[in-house]
Design a protein around this motif. Sequence first.
Motif, PDB file in Angstrom:
ATOM      1  N   THR A   1       0.828  -1.206   0.000  1.00  0.00           N
ATOM      2  CA  THR A   1       0.000   0.000   0.000  1.00  0.00           C
ATOM      3  C   THR A   1       0.862   1.255   0.000  1.00  0.00           C
ATOM      4  N   MET A   2       2.090   1.131   0.468  1.00  0.00           N
ATOM      5  CA  MET A   2       3.065   2.229   0.440  1.00  0.00           C
ATOM      6  C   MET A   2       4.456   1.627   0.625  1.00  0.00           C
ATOM      7  N   ALA A   3       5.491   2.420   0.345  1.00  0.00           N
ATOM      8  CA  ALA A   3       6.860   1.910   0.423  1.00  0.00           C
ATOM      9  C   ALA A   3       7.780   2.959   1.036  1.00  0.00           C
ATOM     10  N   PHE A   4       8.819   2.470   1.728  1.00  0.00           N
ATOM     11  CA  PHE A   4       9.806   3.348   2.370  1.00  0.00           C
ATOM     12  C   PHE A   4      11.218   2.925   1.975  1.00  0.00           C
ATOM     13  N   PHE A   5      12.014   3.911   1.610  1.00  0.00           N
ATOM     14  CA  PHE A   5      13.414   3.695   1.295  1.00  0.00           C
ATOM     15  C   PHE A   5      14.258   4.661   2.134  1.00  0.00           C
ATOM     16  N   ILE A   6      15.565   4.367   2.183  1.00  0.00           N
ATOM     17  CA  ILE A   6      16.491   5.178   2.985  1.00  0.00           C
ATOM     18  C   ILE A   6      17.440   5.932   2.063  1.00  0.00           C
ATOM     19  N   GLN A   7      17.654   7.120   2.285  1.00  0.00           N
ATOM     20  CA  GLN A   7      18.714   8.074   1.964  1.00  0.00           C
ATOM     21  C   GLN A   7      19.165   8.391   0.557  1.00  0.00           C
ATOM     22  N   PRO A   8      18.453   8.534  -0.426  1.00  0.00           N
ATOM     23  CA  PRO A   8      17.395   7.614  -0.791  1.00  0.00           C
ATOM     24  C   PRO A   8      17.993   6.449  -1.531  1.00  0.00           C
ATOM     25  N   ASP A   9      17.255   5.373  -1.667  1.00  0.00           N
ATOM     26  CA  ASP A   9      17.757   4.221  -2.410  1.00  0.00           C
ATOM     27  C   ASP A   9      17.492   4.432  -3.898  1.00  0.00           C
TER      28      ASP A   9
ATOM     29  N   ILE B   1      13.164   8.359   3.760  1.00  0.00           N
ATOM     30  CA  ILE B   1      13.379   8.854   5.122  1.00  0.00           C
ATOM     31  C   ILE B   1      14.868   8.898   5.450  1.00  0.00           C
ATOM     32  N   SER B   2      15.211   9.837   6.325  1.00  0.00           N
ATOM     33  CA  SER B   2      16.606  10.062   6.734  1.00  0.00           C
ATOM     34  C   SER B   2      17.512  10.304   5.531  1.00  0.00           C
ATOM     35  N   SER B   3      17.005  11.056   4.558  1.00  0.00           N
ATOM     36  CA  SER B   3      17.753  11.306   3.324  1.00  0.00           C
ATOM     37  C   SER B   3      18.803  12.394   3.529  1.00  0.00           C
ATOM     38  N   ILE B   4      19.911  12.241   2.791  1.00  0.00           N
ATOM     39  CA  ILE B   4      20.933  13.283   2.708  1.00  0.00           C
ATOM     40  C   ILE B   4      21.310  13.467   1.244  1.00  0.00           C
ATOM     41  N   PHE B   5      21.327  14.711   0.794  1.00  0.00           N
ATOM     42  CA  PHE B   5      21.758  15.027  -0.563  1.00  0.00           C
ATOM     43  C   PHE B   5      22.902  16.025  -0.503  1.00  0.00           C
ATOM     44  N   HIS B   6      23.825  15.907  -1.443  1.00  0.00           N
ATOM     45  CA  HIS B   6      24.912  16.891  -1.538  1.00  0.00           C
ATOM     46  C   HIS B   6      25.172  17.187  -3.012  1.00  0.00           C
ATOM     47  N   ARG B   7      25.743  18.337  -3.272  1.00  0.00           N
ATOM     48  CA  ARG B   7      25.839  18.846  -4.641  1.00  0.00           C
ATOM     49  C   ARG B   7      26.757  18.014  -5.532  1.00  0.00           C
ATOM     50  N   LYS B   8      27.637  17.229  -4.946  1.00  0.00           N
ATOM     51  CA  LYS B   8      28.551  16.428  -5.753  1.00  0.00           C
ATOM     52  C   LYS B   8      27.939  15.110  -6.213  1.00  0.00           C
ATOM     53  N   GLN B   9      26.747  14.797  -5.732  1.00  0.00           N
ATOM     54  CA  GLN B   9      26.084  13.561  -6.176  1.00  0.00           C
ATOM     55  C   GLN B   9      25.835  13.609  -7.677  1.00  0.00           C
ATOM     56  N   PHE B  10      25.917  12.454  -8.317  1.00  0.00           N
ATOM     57  CA  PHE B  10      25.745  12.399  -9.768  1.00  0.00           C
ATOM     58  C   PHE B  10      24.363  12.887 -10.200  1.00  0.00           C
ATOM     59  N   LEU B  11      23.394  12.831  -9.309  1.00  0.00           N
ATOM     60  CA  LEU B  11      22.042  13.287  -9.630  1.00  0.00           C
ATOM     61  C   LEU B  11      22.004  14.747 -10.044  1.00  0.00           C
ATOM     62  N   PHE B  12      22.952  15.526  -9.518  1.00  0.00           N
ATOM     63  CA  PHE B  12      22.936  16.965  -9.746  1.00  0.00           C
ATOM     64  C   PHE B  12      24.003  17.415 -10.744  1.00  0.00           C
ATOM     65  N   ARG B  13      24.573  16.457 -11.449  1.00  0.00           N
ATOM     66  CA  ARG B  13      25.491  16.762 -12.547  1.00  0.00           C
ATOM     67  C   ARG B  13      24.717  16.706 -13.861  1.00  0.00           C
ATOM     68  N   TRP B  14      25.315  17.202 -14.920  1.00  0.00           N
ATOM     69  CA  TRP B  14      24.626  17.246 -16.221  1.00  0.00           C
ATOM     70  C   TRP B  14      24.226  15.861 -16.712  1.00  0.00           C
ATOM     71  N   TYR B  15      25.060  14.854 -16.366  1.00  0.00           N
ATOM     72  CA  TYR B  15      24.772  13.502 -16.846  1.00  0.00           C
ATOM     73  C   TYR B  15      23.784  12.758 -15.951  1.00  0.00           C
TER      74      TYR B  15
ATOM     75  N   GLY C   1      15.539  15.488  10.491  1.00  0.00           N
ATOM     76  CA  GLY C   1      16.606  14.785  11.183  1.00  0.00           C
ATOM     77  C   GLY C   1      16.722  13.330  10.784  1.00  0.00           C
ATOM     78  N   ASN C   2      17.385  12.575  11.652  1.00  0.00           N
ATOM     79  CA  ASN C   2      17.753  11.191  11.350  1.00  0.00           C
ATOM     80  C   ASN C   2      17.097  10.248  12.349  1.00  0.00           C
ATOM     81  N   THR C   3      16.333   9.287  11.842  1.00  0.00           N
ATOM     82  CA  THR C   3      15.689   8.305  12.720  1.00  0.00           C
ATOM     83  C   THR C   3      16.692   7.440  13.466  1.00  0.00           C
TER      84      THR C   3
END
Length: 415
Positions: free
Chosen positions: A120-128, A147-161, A198-200
């Motif tokens: 009915t719903m799903a949970f992932f961590i930081q994120p998966d 939940i308990s996610s952390i993002f930083h600017r050097k992650q590939f998600l935030f690069r052009w590719y 915050g962090n669980t």
Amino acid sequence: MYSLILDLYALMLRLFAPFSKKANRMLKGEKQTFTILKKKREVNASYIWFHAASLSEFEQERPLIERIKKEKPEYKILLTFFSFSGYETQKYYAWADIICYLPLDTNHNVVRFLNGAEPTMAFFIQPDFCFNYLDELAFRNIPVFSISSIFHRKQFLFRWYGKSYLNILRSYTYFFVQNEESHIILTEKEFNNVIVNGNTRFDRVFEIYEQKKHLPLIDEFLNKSETHKSCTLIAGNTYPKDENLILPYFDQHPEMKLIIVPHTINKSRLRNLQYKINRPCLLYSQATKSNIGGCDCLIIDWYGLLPSIYRYGNAAYIGGGFHSCTHNILEAAAYGIPVLFGPNYQRSHEACDILTAGGGMTALDAAEFSRIMDALLIYSHWQQEIGEKAGKFVAENRGATETIYSYLYQSEYIK
């Protein structure tokens, strides 16, 4: 590219399976998942799916799992793991109704798994980053939370590719992030479904601290000794480079006792570790009340005991800081003891914060480790002061689990 990486990983797993117990069990476990779902899933029951890539991630999800089951026992919990250590340690976890490996993130596996699980719903961590699972969950209109996610600017998600992968994260219904930086990064990318809570993990380690689990053999180890030992160091999740700092110092200080928990537990690793220790030592699996008093060093060769063992220490050294990154420092800090770790801690948000709070110290090399340990042994008031700051750091950062549960209840995801 993502599909190619998955194919290569699957190939490597199959190649290593005949020679690796871990790879073999993971491969068999993934194949058994569909049978487990077919046998155990109750018709017409509402299942909430929690996925933990590792044992560490499970500990972050655990407070929310148990809060939901206590408040709403009619919901069933499906718990999946990706790692061998996570599954093997928690396969009998009492609060989950179904526990299994998560099949590899291929389109075929995803459709088959979700057809069998029907969450009915799903949970992932930081994120998966299980992109195909996320895409299919969104297609089926199943709410999914990070939940308990952390993002930083050097992650590939935030690069052009990484733009196409970033778009897949829009499958998430809501992000519960650990810090303001993560919130800013996501809002800059026009994510409006974000809250800083915050962090669980703080809730979980404080819960373990309050339980104060009793381990009779550890009590025997510390109480039975030919000479008085003034300090017990708990070294958790250690690698060989960590031990190169700890063991020479330990050998030179007979007033110390050492409990060491290597990150990897296998026969070869344990044999090499024992060889490097020059004082009487014993494996926990071989310890009895009659023989444990004669040793000065105890090597823990069981998974899952470390969080409860920290309560027996005067100080803790957390491994990984000479490897990729320092491991979980909160489990030790909760007990109000000084926390030491190596120089590669920057990727650990908690390690950075505990240094700022004054409850932790980092050692760049063996000489600095010796200076810190000398000070802790000599100046008991300094040891106590740092320990109190570590304990306060944990206590003041609790509450993430309650924030998430309140949101789920008020938004009627949980009814």
